[in-house]
Each structure stands twice: as structure tokens, then as C-alpha cells.
Design an enzyme around this catalytic site. Structure first.
Site, PDB file in Angstrom:
ATOM      1  N   HIS A   9       4.109   4.344  -5.692  1.00  0.00           N
ATOM      2  CA  HIS A   9       5.210   4.325  -6.466  1.00  0.00           C
ATOM      3  C   HIS A   9       5.758   3.047  -5.566  1.00  0.00           C
ATOM      4  CE1 HIS A   9       9.321   5.128  -7.831  1.00  0.00           C
ATOM      5  NE2 HIS A   9       8.612   5.687  -8.882  1.00  0.00           N
TER       6      HIS A   9
ATOM      7  N   ASP B 167       3.890  11.837 -12.057  1.00  0.00           N
ATOM      8  CA  ASP B 167       3.102  11.921 -13.005  1.00  0.00           C
ATOM      9  C   ASP B 167       1.757  12.761 -12.827  1.00  0.00           C
ATOM     10  OD1 ASP B 167       4.404  10.854 -15.146  1.00  0.00           O
ATOM     11  OD2 ASP B 167       3.725   8.854 -14.459  1.00  0.00           O
TER      12      ASP B 167
HETATM   13  N1  ACO Z   1      -4.955   3.798  -6.414  1.00  0.00           N
HETATM   14  C1  ACO Z   1      -5.560   2.967  -5.687  1.00  0.00           C
HETATM   15  N2  ACO Z   1      -4.873   1.987  -5.100  1.00  0.00           N
HETATM   16  C2  ACO Z   1      -3.749   1.821  -5.254  1.00  0.00           C
HETATM   17  C3  ACO Z   1      -2.843   2.723  -6.146  1.00  0.00           C
HETATM   18  C4  ACO Z   1      -3.527   3.739  -6.752  1.00  0.00           C
HETATM   19  N3  ACO Z   1      -2.936   4.336  -7.749  1.00  0.00           N
HETATM   20  N4  ACO Z   1      -1.587   2.227  -6.372  1.00  0.00           N
HETATM   21  C5  ACO Z   1      -1.521   0.924  -5.616  1.00  0.00           C
HETATM   22  N5  ACO Z   1      -2.516   1.009  -5.174  1.00  0.00           N
HETATM   23  C6  ACO Z   1      -3.192  -0.305  -4.097  1.00  0.00           C
HETATM   24  C7  ACO Z   1      -3.036  -1.597  -4.660  1.00  0.00           C
HETATM   25  O1  ACO Z   1      -4.473  -1.909  -5.179  1.00  0.00           O
HETATM   26  C8  ACO Z   1      -2.597  -2.495  -3.370  1.00  0.00           C
HETATM   27  O2  ACO Z   1      -3.647  -2.754  -2.456  1.00  0.00           O
HETATM   28  P1  ACO Z   1      -3.660  -4.055  -1.844  1.00  0.00           P
HETATM   29  O3  ACO Z   1      -2.604  -4.010  -0.875  1.00  0.00           O
HETATM   30  O4  ACO Z   1      -5.044  -4.051  -1.019  1.00  0.00           O
HETATM   31  O5  ACO Z   1      -3.713  -5.129  -2.660  1.00  0.00           O
HETATM   32  C9  ACO Z   1      -1.573  -1.637  -2.576  1.00  0.00           C
HETATM   33  O6  ACO Z   1      -2.214  -0.146  -3.072  1.00  0.00           O
HETATM   34  C10 ACO Z   1      -0.152  -1.676  -3.204  1.00  0.00           C
HETATM   35  O7  ACO Z   1       0.064  -1.643  -4.590  1.00  0.00           O
HETATM   36  P2  ACO Z   1       0.708  -2.359  -5.505  1.00  0.00           P
HETATM   37  O8  ACO Z   1       0.005  -2.549  -6.911  1.00  0.00           O
HETATM   38  O9  ACO Z   1       0.863  -3.582  -5.056  1.00  0.00           O
HETATM   39  O10 ACO Z   1       2.016  -1.568  -5.810  1.00  0.00           O
HETATM   40  P3  ACO Z   1       3.314  -1.683  -6.854  1.00  0.00           P
HETATM   41  O11 ACO Z   1       4.288  -1.062  -6.394  1.00  0.00           O
HETATM   42  O12 ACO Z   1       3.062  -3.079  -7.488  1.00  0.00           O
HETATM   43  O13 ACO Z   1       2.781  -0.467  -8.132  1.00  0.00           O
HETATM   44  C11 ACO Z   1       2.380   1.572  -9.169  1.00  0.00           C
HETATM   45  C12 ACO Z   1       3.286   0.622  -8.040  1.00  0.00           C
HETATM   46  C13 ACO Z   1       2.283   0.729 -10.390  1.00  0.00           C
HETATM   47  C14 ACO Z   1       3.038   2.668  -9.268  1.00  0.00           C
HETATM   48  C15 ACO Z   1       0.971   1.507  -8.581  1.00  0.00           C
HETATM   49  O14 ACO Z   1       0.804   2.452  -7.354  1.00  0.00           O
HETATM   50  C16 ACO Z   1      -0.015   2.154  -9.644  1.00  0.00           C
HETATM   51  O15 ACO Z   1      -0.544   1.480 -10.358  1.00  0.00           O
HETATM   52  N6  ACO Z   1      -0.218   3.541  -9.623  1.00  0.00           N
HETATM   53  C17 ACO Z   1      -1.016   4.300 -10.557  1.00  0.00           C
HETATM   54  C18 ACO Z   1      -0.505   4.418 -12.115  1.00  0.00           C
HETATM   55  C19 ACO Z   1       0.767   5.320 -11.849  1.00  0.00           C
HETATM   56  O16 ACO Z   1       0.533   6.511 -11.412  1.00  0.00           O
HETATM   57  N7  ACO Z   1       2.074   5.162 -12.402  1.00  0.00           N
HETATM   58  C20 ACO Z   1       3.345   5.827 -12.303  1.00  0.00           C
HETATM   59  C21 ACO Z   1       4.264   5.478 -11.551  1.00  0.00           C
HETATM   60  S1  ACO Z   1       5.591   6.716 -11.387  1.00  0.00           S
HETATM   61  C22 ACO Z   1       6.302   6.204 -13.093  1.00  0.00           C
HETATM   62  O17 ACO Z   1       6.645   5.259 -13.491  1.00  0.00           O
HETATM   63  C23 ACO Z   1       6.989   7.517 -13.585  1.00  0.00           C
END
Ligand code: ACO
Length: 433
Positions: free
Chosen positions: A311, A368
Site C-alpha cells: 500500500h 483487498d
Molecule cells: N508483490 C510483490 N512486490 C511488491 C508488491 C506486491 N504486491 N507491492 C510492491 N512490491 C515491491 C515493488 O516491486 C517495489 O520493489 P523494489 O523496491 O525492489 O522496486 C517495492 O515493493 C515498492 O513498491 P511500489 O510499487 O513502489 O509501491 P507503490 O506505493 O508505488 O504501490 C501498490 C503500491 C500499487 C498498492 C503496490 O504495492 C501493488 O501493486 N500491490 C498489489 C496490488 C494491490 O493489492 N492493490 C490494491 C491496493 S489497495 C487499494 O487500492 C484498495
């Protein structure tokens, strides 16, 4: 460039920013929960430079009195009320009133508000014809966005009708959602029943059929009420920011909310609840090896993510996920549902929470992760999960739009950019290319 926050007597809080050897004093804004922002509104006029923050991870786009989140401590409050207390004791419509009008309704306000919502649940009969035009496999989120945008053709907006249109939209969204489901399975539409609760009426429109009696189970109604409350607002998330962006152009309520629905549909936002169930199902179909899936999700080259994890704001735990994990156990038990994906989800969570990849990146289950399992136990089909999220999030979107409209200082939202394309060059006519 260096910045430094200082406190002076004349100006209790300013930040000093040095750019190219010149100092700029910038005002500091502090919210009621102590959140601090450096106000850069005048910085470009003074320096010629903009601030740069793609993805808006550190940008305050507005001040708002609706929802407070402390992502490090896992705190979520609507208008000051902790989410845990609202989840325990409130109805979704009460929470909707709280978000939109800023206070819990007293008995009279409640009677008026809930009575008005009940009166407006029908959609215009002509709108039923729209459903005939969509292909049978159409995603219900696409239908929802299109139908909501279409409402403006029936209910044009002026200053006097804004509040009435809010009531209409809150009342009609579940009807549109349930009709789109009925259309997708080829069953006749079930009209709203005024004596039922908001959640109960929706369930009846979804699951009643002309050939049998359908009674809304209290456990199902209670669980749906809880899910809707947990979805009701989350301050400046992607869809709410979209609503504020579109609303800042003074587009009408229905067009603005349709844009929020479209933003919510993405798999990185509200669409994640559908993706979580599909992920859990695929792990189950492949033999249930959740360890293997966790390993894949850590490999950036695999293009696999642990959906329902991570998140932008919560870096400790998502309080909504905590409530839903408990609720998932209770609901499945109360309904006598055995769902192997719940065990897979718990296994995934356990593995991930001990894994340095997730721990070091502060990735925890989000709302979620468990919501889909509960929706499924309630009988809601997978492609309706994000629609459920939209019904829940509607009061939040409306509250932000209303707050923005009530603020006379609101300007059209218009970010800046750093241009990286070609510098000026001469046009070459097609004949010479
Ligand atoms: N699985 C594996 N790796 C992940 C995940 C995940 N679910 N989420 C983040 N990471 C990793 C990224 O690859 C990144 O790695 P790095 O530092 O080596 O490059 C690091 O964690 C930081 O992640 P970001 O993508 O930069 O975080 P951001 O804040 O931009 O994205 C998000 C947040 C979109 C929620 C992301 O965690 C994600 O895609 N999660 C899965 C989708 C999801 O569950 N979305 C629902 C969000 S809640 C809502 O909207 C109600």
C-alpha cells in the site's frame, strides 16, 4: 537544493529552501493530527522552479477534514471516528451521512436521509434499455461507469439540485449494479424494495428470482454492511484524486463520479480484489504451493505480484485488512462455507510476513486481500467485486467533491511537468520526408 524547517516567533513555522544559492522562505501548514506540509504554491513565481513528484507520493493536493490515515501506525478515522468503532456499531448509510455532511445524523436527520434514499432507488424505465445494448460478457464496472455518466442526461445539475442528485446517486448505484449483474446472467431485473436496508435491498435485487422466495440472511446483510463501511473512504487515493481532478473542472456530479469508477476499475486499485481471488484460485489449481508463488512475486522479471499486498500509505498494517481477516473467519463459519482459498490466503500471508523481501519493503495485506473471500462467501460473483467496492466508496467520492465545491478557494487542478522532448525544430512537409 537544501530545505530546512525553522520556527520563528513572527511566523511560527516556515521552511527555508535554498536553490542556486538563493534562500526562499516557504510557509508551513500543520493539520489537526500534526501532519506537516511545506506550502510551495508561491515557489514557482519566486524562483521559476517547480516541485517534482511523479505519482504524487509526497504531494498534498488539498487540505481535507474527511478522513485521517496514519500509515505508520495503521490508523484510519472517518471524521475523527476510528474505523474499528464504526465497523462495529454503524450502518453504512450512517457512515455515508457522516462522510458527506461531517457529523453523525441525529434521529430526525437519519429518518429524513434514509427515507430520501429509499424514495430514489428506482432508475428511469428508459435506462433499462441501455442494458440491452451491452454484450453479455461486458465487465460490470464498465457498465457501472457508463450508466452513472448517463444519469446526468436524466438529472441535469444546477446549484439547487446538487444535493438531490447526491441522494439520487446513493440510492440508484446499487440498483444499477444489481441490474448489470442480472443482465450478465440473463435473469429478469428485480426492482428495489423500500422496506429493506441499503445492504438488504441490494442483496434482494441481486439474488431474488420470480420463481422462488428469497430472504436476506442477517449474517450476509451484516457482512455486506461491514465491507461497505470499510470501503467508504480512504482520503486521496487514486479514484478520489480522480474525482477531485475531474470535479475541479466543475463537471457535473455524475460525470465526476463516473471518472472515479473508471479509476477504481484498475487492477492496482479497486480491481485488486478480483485479482486476489483469481490469484488464490490459480494457486489452488496448481496444487496449492503458495511458497512457490511468493518466490515468483519477489522476482521482478516474473511480472507476478502478490495481489492484495502493499500500500502506498500503510507501512505497518492496513486496519481494514485486520478487521476483514477476522470477519472472513466469522462469515464463513456463520454461513457454513468451506473455502480452501481462505487457507491459501492465510498461508500466503504467513509466509510473506516472515520473508525479508516483504518485511524490508513494508508490504502487508491490504483491504483487498480478504475482502474477495468474504464477497465470494456472500454469493457475489468475482467480476462484481470491484463494483461492490465502488458502491462502498461512493460516499467518500461524494464527500470529497462536496468539500471541494464548498471551498471557495478551489482552483481547477492543473499540475506542471518537466518537459523532456525535443527542443524547437523546423517542420518538414510530408513531400520532403
Ligand atoms: N508483490 C510483490 N512486490 C511488491 C508488491 C506486491 N504486491 N507491492 C510492491 N512490491 C515491491 C515493488 O516491486 C517495489 O520493489 P523494489 O523496491 O525492489 O522496486 C517495492 O515493493 C515498492 O513498491 P511500489 O510499487 O513502489 O509501491 P507503490 O506505493 O508505488 O504501490 C501498490 C503500491 C500499487 C498498492 C503496490 O504495492 C501493488 O501493486 N500491490 C498489489 C496490488 C494491490 O493489492 N492493490 C490494491 C491496493 S489497495 C487499494 O487500492 C484498495
Amino acid at each position: 537544493m537544501t530545505t530546512q524547517a525553522t520556527s520563528t516567533k513572527a511566523n511560527p513555522a516556515t521552511a527555508k529552501l535554498t536553490l542556486n544559492g538563493k534562500d526562499y522562505d516557504l510557509p508551513v501548514i500543520v493539520g489537526t493530527e500534526g501532519e506537516t506540509a511545506v506550502d510551495v504554491r508561491k515557489f514557482r513565481d519566486a524562483s521559476g522552479a517547480i516541485t517534482y513528484d511523479p505519482g504524487y507520493g509526497n504531494t498534498g493536493a488539498c487540505s481535507s477534514a474527511i478522513t485521517f490515515i496514519d500509515g505508520d501506525k495503521g490508523i484510519l478515522q472517518y471524521r475523527g471516528y476510528p474505523i474499528e468503532e464504526l465497523a462495529r456499531g454503524a450502518s453504512f448509510l450512517e457512515v455515508a451521512y457522516l462522510l458527506i455532511y461531517g457529523k453523525l445524523p441525529n434521529k430526525q436527520e437519519w429518518a429524513d436521509f434514509s427515507g430520501q434514499i429509499t424514495l430514489h432507488t428506482l432508475i428511469h424505465e428508459d435506462m433499462k434499455k441501455f442494458f440491452e445494448g451491452y454484450p453479455s460478457g461486458a465487465h460490470p464496472m464498465a457498465i457501472l461507469a457508463a450508466m452513472v455518466a448517463s444519469l446526468s442526461t436524466y438529472y441535469p445539475e444546477d446549484a439547487a439540485s446538487f444535493n438531490l442528485n447526491i441522494t439520487r446517486l446513493l440510492a440508484k448505484l446499487p440498483t444499477i449494479a444489481a441490474f448489470s449483474y442480472k443482465k450478465s446472467i440473463g435473469q429478469p431485473f428485480v426492482y428495489p424494495r423500500n422496506e429493506l436496508s441499503y445492504a438488504g435491498n441490494f442483496l434482494n435485487m441481486m439474488f431474488a428470482v420470480p420463481s422462488a422466495t428469497y430472504t436476506v440472511k442477517p449474517e450476509v446483510e451484516k457482512a455486506l454492511n461491514l465491507l461497505l463501511i470499510l470501503h467508504a473512504d480512504h482520503e486521496q487515493n487514486c479514484s478520489t484524486s480522480t474525482v477531485r481532478m475531474v470535479g475541479s473542472s466543475k463537471a457535473n456530479l455524475f460525470a465526476t463520479i463516473a471518472s472515479g469508477i473508471s479509476a477504481l476499475s484498475g487492477p492496482l486499485h479497486g480491481g485488486a480484489n478480483q485479482e486476489v481471488i483469481e490469484m488464490l484460485e490459480s494457486i489452488r489449481a496448481a496444487g496449492g504451493d503458495h511458497q512457490k508463488f511468493v518466490a515468483q512475486s519477489k522476482d521482478h522479471g516474473s511480472n507476478v505480484k502478490l495481489m492484495g499486498f502493499g500500500h502506498r500509505v500503510y507501512k505497518n498494517f492496513d486496519p481494514r485488512a485486520k478487521i476483514l481477516k477476522e470477519a472472513a473467519d466469522d462469515v464463513l463459519k456463520a454461513l457454513g462455507v468451506k473455502d480452501p482459498t481462505l487457507d491459501i490466503a492465510k498461508g500466503l500471508e504467513e509466509v510473506a510476513l516472515r520473508d525479508d523481501y516483504f518485511v524490508s519493503r513494508k508490504l502487508y495485506p491490504n483491504v483487498d486481500f480478504y475482502s474477495g473471500i468474504i464477497y465470494r462467501a456472500l454469493g457475489i460473483p468475482t467480476d462484481m467485486f470491484t463494483v461492490m467496492f465502488a458502491i462502498g466508496r461512493l460516499p467518500g467520492w461524494v464527500a470529497h467533491l462536496k468539500e471541494m465545491r464548498d471551498d471557495t478557494t478551489t482552483r481547477i487542478n492543473r499540475p506542471r511537468q518537466i518537459y523532456t522532448g525535443p527542443t524547437k525544430r523546423a517542420f518538414v512537409p510530408l513531400s520532403s520526408r
